[in-house]
Design an enzyme around this catalytic site. Structure first.
Site, PDB file in Angstrom:
ATOM      1  N   SER A  47     -10.051  -2.548   3.488  1.00 33.34           N
ATOM      2  CA  SER A  47      -9.801  -1.197   2.696  1.00 33.34           C
ATOM      3  C   SER A  47     -11.311  -0.338   2.983  1.00 33.34           C
ATOM      4  O   SER A  47     -12.092  -1.017   3.257  1.00 33.34           O
ATOM      5  CB  SER A  47      -9.419  -1.213   1.289  1.00 33.34           C
ATOM      6  OG  SER A  47      -9.107  -0.063   0.572  1.00 33.34           O
ATOM      7  N   ARG A  77      -5.556  -3.314   9.297  1.00 34.55           N
ATOM      8  CA  ARG A  77      -4.438  -3.552   8.431  1.00 34.55           C
ATOM      9  C   ARG A  77      -3.623  -2.191   8.192  1.00 34.55           C
ATOM     10  O   ARG A  77      -3.952  -1.284   8.233  1.00 34.55           O
ATOM     11  CB  ARG A  77      -4.775  -3.777   7.003  1.00 34.55           C
ATOM     12  CG  ARG A  77      -3.909  -4.425   5.740  1.00 34.55           C
ATOM     13  CD  ARG A  77      -3.298  -5.725   5.993  1.00 34.55           C
ATOM     14  NE  ARG A  77      -2.793  -6.246   4.841  1.00 34.55           N
ATOM     15  CZ  ARG A  77      -1.370  -5.994   5.139  1.00 34.55           C
ATOM     16  NH1 ARG A  77      -0.551  -5.503   5.934  1.00 34.55           N
ATOM     17  NH2 ARG A  77      -0.441  -6.342   4.080  1.00 34.55           N
ATOM     18  N   THR A 107      -5.792   1.551  -4.364  1.00 35.94           N
ATOM     19  CA  THR A 107      -6.312   0.293  -5.416  1.00 35.94           C
ATOM     20  C   THR A 107      -5.938   0.646  -6.675  1.00 35.94           C
ATOM     21  O   THR A 107      -5.561  -0.337  -7.449  1.00 35.94           O
ATOM     22  CB  THR A 107      -7.747   0.089  -4.971  1.00 35.94           C
ATOM     23  OG1 THR A 107      -7.913  -0.196  -3.525  1.00 35.94           O
ATOM     24  CG2 THR A 107      -8.267  -1.184  -5.986  1.00 35.94           C
ATOM     25  N   CYS A 161      -1.525  -2.919  18.990  1.00 40.54           N
ATOM     26  CA  CYS A 161      -2.157  -3.888  18.303  1.00 40.54           C
ATOM     27  C   CYS A 161      -3.806  -4.047  18.452  1.00 40.54           C
ATOM     28  O   CYS A 161      -4.340  -4.015  19.236  1.00 40.54           O
ATOM     29  CB  CYS A 161      -1.789  -5.262  18.845  1.00 40.54           C
ATOM     30  SG  CYS A 161      -2.425  -6.639  18.274  1.00 40.54           S
ATOM     31  N   CYS A 207      -4.513 -12.742  15.992  1.00 40.82           N
ATOM     32  CA  CYS A 207      -3.643 -11.826  14.940  1.00 40.82           C
ATOM     33  C   CYS A 207      -4.553 -12.040  13.756  1.00 40.82           C
ATOM     34  O   CYS A 207      -5.110 -12.664  13.528  1.00 40.82           O
ATOM     35  CB  CYS A 207      -2.519 -12.488  14.781  1.00 40.82           C
ATOM     36  SG  CYS A 207      -1.459 -11.541  13.378  1.00 40.82           S
ATOM     37  N   CYS A 254      -2.271  -7.551  10.595  1.00 40.48           N
ATOM     38  CA  CYS A 254      -2.169  -6.127  10.096  1.00 40.48           C
ATOM     39  C   CYS A 254      -0.717  -5.666   9.875  1.00 40.48           C
ATOM     40  O   CYS A 254      -0.626  -4.731   8.976  1.00 40.48           O
ATOM     41  CB  CYS A 254      -2.868  -5.304  10.978  1.00 40.48           C
ATOM     42  SG  CYS A 254      -2.095  -5.011  12.590  1.00 40.48           S
ATOM     43  N   CYS A 299       2.742  -4.626  14.427  1.00 41.06           N
ATOM     44  CA  CYS A 299       4.052  -4.880  15.279  1.00 41.06           C
ATOM     45  C   CYS A 299       5.298  -4.967  14.610  1.00 41.06           C
ATOM     46  O   CYS A 299       6.384  -4.431  15.265  1.00 41.06           O
ATOM     47  CB  CYS A 299       3.509  -6.199  16.217  1.00 41.06           C
ATOM     48  SG  CYS A 299       3.353  -7.528  15.260  1.00 41.06           S
TER      49      CYS A 299
END
Lengths: 249, 545
Positions: free
Chosen positions: B53, B302, B338, B490, B513, B516, B519
């Protein structure tokens, strides 16, 4: 048979730590810490020997800040019965570590010390050897196969020329190579149980050991990054590049 | 292993996911029901290791959770001191948008803090453990346990399977974690949350969710160029008017700069690369100077939920609830989620603490309490802003945002999100290919060297956790129509087309990977399915990230 397994808390081997901007060392703040993978192999081997009823008790020991508790909990989740934590905020050299372990051996009276051949952070590969020397015990280093009976150990050592097979008389210090085994995953129920197993804490300052620093770290630098390679299609192209770009011929 | 032979453990409440919402739920539960047995599992190797974040924290929910947060050592070290919003006209010019408090209440950050959300979660976890919450990182919830249409808990996956899914030498079977109530706090597009939304049809009355992808870099810069508390956002260049997104750049902590780029996943051009845009935007003079003399120390990505109020699904079902970004409480104009995630976790905990004392199967009061909370009011007031960008394009939407914000969303209309992001791509041959500058390895980088900084670990020999439901569709749709958009969206170079000239084939480098979930969201036919890999796998984001 009782086995003592020293375990070290190190930066996790999947993390690429960065050198501090003043070159005084490696930045470890906020990084994931884990058990030294070589020590993990040692714990696994001890647990397998216990499962074969050759070993009756496994005691894990760690030296360092209070957070080394986590490392000891991992050892206990894998199968160690109890743990000892020697607390210290000092940066300790192999000789000091070996001296501390010598005291613990005198206290615990194990028949075998099984430990990683080196730590994945400083790679000194010295503590096991020094400990065996201090204790006057047999030593088997870089061990990739271990056969244990009540008073003897046959070890396969990974050396430059190949594999050397030695018979050792116990008590002994054996340092493990990663090839020795594939450590298990700690299962959730075992992690839960390990949280209730005992950890005895001893302050290093109460141990009457001299831990004088003999080594001075001058500077830590990042390995120089190699230049990116390219694939050429012909010898002519290579000669052309060596002449005109690299200007070496 | 047969189901009956699996080990089982029972708790009062099980929490799946150790982000801000799950940890806040755990803490609130222990505050209200100290004797309740609470277990929290997290797929990352440790708490915080999968958290990405910005982050700017609005401490509203934190103050409600711990009125004495300040004395508890919460890692809120950098208060926001100065902020700028820039509209980038082109690759050189920018204009600064004045921040007018009364006109743009969502853009004002006074009283907020620039934090590392990973470090904040580590702190929340230590508070939760001190209250007696059992926290187990390294264990992934791999499937739901549903009996008589009630969620009874989750299955944690097997460990030590080989590539073919057969037990390897250090195989450790998974087990059942059962609880009276399960709180799903998996974050955006959680794999179990996705199953729950479909099983209980939780989106029956809501719009589809719409998403964004956030790509983040953490930099360390020379102290004489570091202004802790400075934050800036940009929009405009390098995106066109119909693509939603922008950059953030925050100075915080000890010589750290958090930089990142968020791109709406409703983008249309299949040639677009969110990673490429992230690299390119750094070259703008308004950003470039902030990286001078610095070095990049971490990288991550993410997906985030952008749908807001219209896209909030039904929040409870028999045996459990959705909280945080798994439900989608992000406030898009504020660019913050958040505080709302934490609040939703706390409200869920309050409803579940009540339900524990009754025989209630579904904690229905959670939904009611959320509707009465400030989260609902806050998200309602900004509900039209994100969809206005899809409707009008960035320039007009900025004007609309100004008007809507002045009226605090008190307008008689609500814009809707009609379709999922996966339906928004145009065919490749009708779209303009995008050319990204070559990385200089100082300011801009390629994906491989970026992924290296995410400290990823997927044990080599485990089964692939990214699967195509129908392998043939990749060629006929992904390749023939869209020219493999996954190989561009990606951020971790998981998808690679090999043999493109002769017989194009998709190679899935699942060990790259970063979890996130892009995909799983953007694949045109939703043919890519993201499942949890072995617990403890994935990125290991360091402190400060």
């Amino acid at each position: 048979m009782k086995v003592l397994v020293p375990v070290k808390r190190v930066v996790d081997s999947n993390i690429k730590p960065l050198v501090k901007s003043d070159n005084s060392g490696v930045e470890t703040d906020g990084l994931k810490m884990s058990m030294n993978p070589f020590d993990e192999t040692a714990v696994e081997e001890a647990v397998r020997l216990k499962e074969q009823n050759i070993v009756s008790e496994i005691v894990a020991v760690s030296i360092g800040e209070a957070k080394c508790q986590d490392t000891l909990r991992t050892a206990m989740a894998m199968g160690a019965y109890r743990s000892i934590l020697i607390t210290s905020d000092e940066l300790l050299e192999p000789l000091s570590i070996a001296k501390i372990l010598q005291k613990i051996v005198e206290k615990e009276q194990p028949n075998l010390v099984l430990m990683g051949k080196q730590a994945s952070d400083d790679d000194t590969n010295a503590t096991g050897q020094i400990l065996a020397g201090l204790l006057g015990w047999s030593q088997g280093t870089f061990v990739s196969k271990l056969e244990l009976t009540s008073d003897k150990a046959r070890v396969h050592r990974e050396i430059d020329e190949g594999v050397q097979i030695l018979d050792l008389t116990l008590p002994a210090v054996i340092t493990t190579d990663l090839r020795l085994n594939e450590p298990r995953f700690a299962s959730l129920p075992n992690i839960m149980k390990a949280r209730k197993k005992p950890i005895e804490t001893i302050a290093l300052s109460d141990m009457d050991i001299k831990t004088t620093t003999r080594l001075e770290m001058l500077s830590v630098k990042e390995a120089s990054t190699s230049r990116e390679g390219i694939i050429l299609n012909s010898v002519e192209e290579l000669v052309e590049k060596l002449q005109n770009e690299a200007k070496v011929i | 292993m047969s189901e009956s032979a699996r080990e089982k453990m029972e708790f009062d409440v099980l929490i799946v996911g150790g982000g801000p919402s799950g940890l806040s739920a755990a803490i609130r539960l222990k505050q209200l029901a100290p004797s309740a047995q609470i277990c929290l599992i997290e797929k990352a190797s440790e708490i915080g290791a999968h958290i990405v974040s910005g982050a700017v924290l609005e401490p509203t929910a934190l103050k409600e959770l711990f009125s004495d947060w300040n004395s508890r050592g919460a890692p809120l070290e950098t208060p926001v001191k100065k902020e700028r919003i820039m509209y980038l006209l082109n690759d050189r010019k920018s204009i600064q948008i004045p921040i007018i408090d009364w006109m743009m209440p969502n853009m004002v950050n006074e009283g907020n803090y620039i934090i590392s959300l990973g470090d904040f979660c580590r702190w929340l976890a230590s508070e939760a453990e001190a209250l007696g919450v059992e926290i187990y990182p390294g264990f992934a919830g791999s499937d739901l346990i549903i009996e008589d249409n009630q969620v009874m808990g989750v299955l944690i996956g097997d460990m030590g399977l080989d590539k073919d899914g057969k037990p390897g030498s250090n195989f450790t079977p998974g087990m059942e974690l059962r609880a009276k109530y399960t709180i799903f706090s998996e974050g955006c597009r959680g794999s179990l949350s996705k199953k729950l939304i479909s099983h209980y049809n939780l989106r029956k009355k809501s719009d589809p969710q719409t998403y964004g992808i956030g790509i983040k870099e953490l930099w360390e810069i020379p102290s004489d160029l570091h202004f802790p508390g400075y934050m800036q956002h940009s929009f405009g260049w390098p995106l066109d008017d119909n693509t939603y997104g922008g950059s953030w750049l925050y100075h915080f902590g000890k010589n750290l700069v958090s930089f990142g780029f968020v791109l709406g996943l409703d983008y249309a051009n299949p040639w677009l690369s969110p990673f490429g845009e992230t690299q390119r935007v750094k070259m703008h003079p308004a950003l470039k100077k902030h990286f001078k003399g610095g070095r990049r120390i971490a990288y991550g990505a993410r997906a985030l939920s952008e749908g807001g109020f219209q896209s909030i699904p039904k929040l409870s079902f028999p045996g459990g609830v959705l909280v945080g970004d798994a439900a989608g409480f992000l406030n898009m104009p504020k660019i913050k989620g958040t505080h709302t995630a934490m609040k939703s976790g706390m409200v869920a905990a309050e409803a579940i603490a009540e339900a524990l004392n009754s025989a209630q199967i579904e904690p229905v009061n959670y939904q009611k309490r959320m509707q009465q909370s400030w989260v609902w009011e806050e998200l309602y007031s900004v509900r039209n802003i994100r969809p206005s960008f899809a409707k009008f394009g960035a320039k007009l939407a900025t004007v609309y945002t100004g008007i809507d914000s002045m009226l605090r969303g008190k307008v008689p209309w609500t814009f809707h999100h009609r379709q999922g992001d996966n339906t928004k791509l145009d065919p490749a041959d009708m779209s303009q290919p995008v050319c990204y500058p070559k990385p200089d390895n100082k300011l801009t980088f390629d994906r491989e060297s970026s992924v290296y900084l995410a400290n990823i670990d997927h044990r080599d020999d485990q089964p692939i956790h990214l699967k195509l439901k129908n392998e043939a569709i990749w060629k006929t749709v992904n390749w023939d129509v869209f020219k493999s958009p996954e190989s561009r969206y990606c951020p971790a170079a998981v998808y690679e087309v090999v043999n493109a000239d002769v017989e194009p084939t998709l190679q899935i480098n699942s060990q790259n990977c970063v979890h996130c979930k892009t995909c799983d969201i953007k694949d045109p036919t939703q043919n890519i399915n993201w499942e949890t890999p072995e617990g403890g796998s994935g990125p290991n984001y360091p402190g400060g990230m």
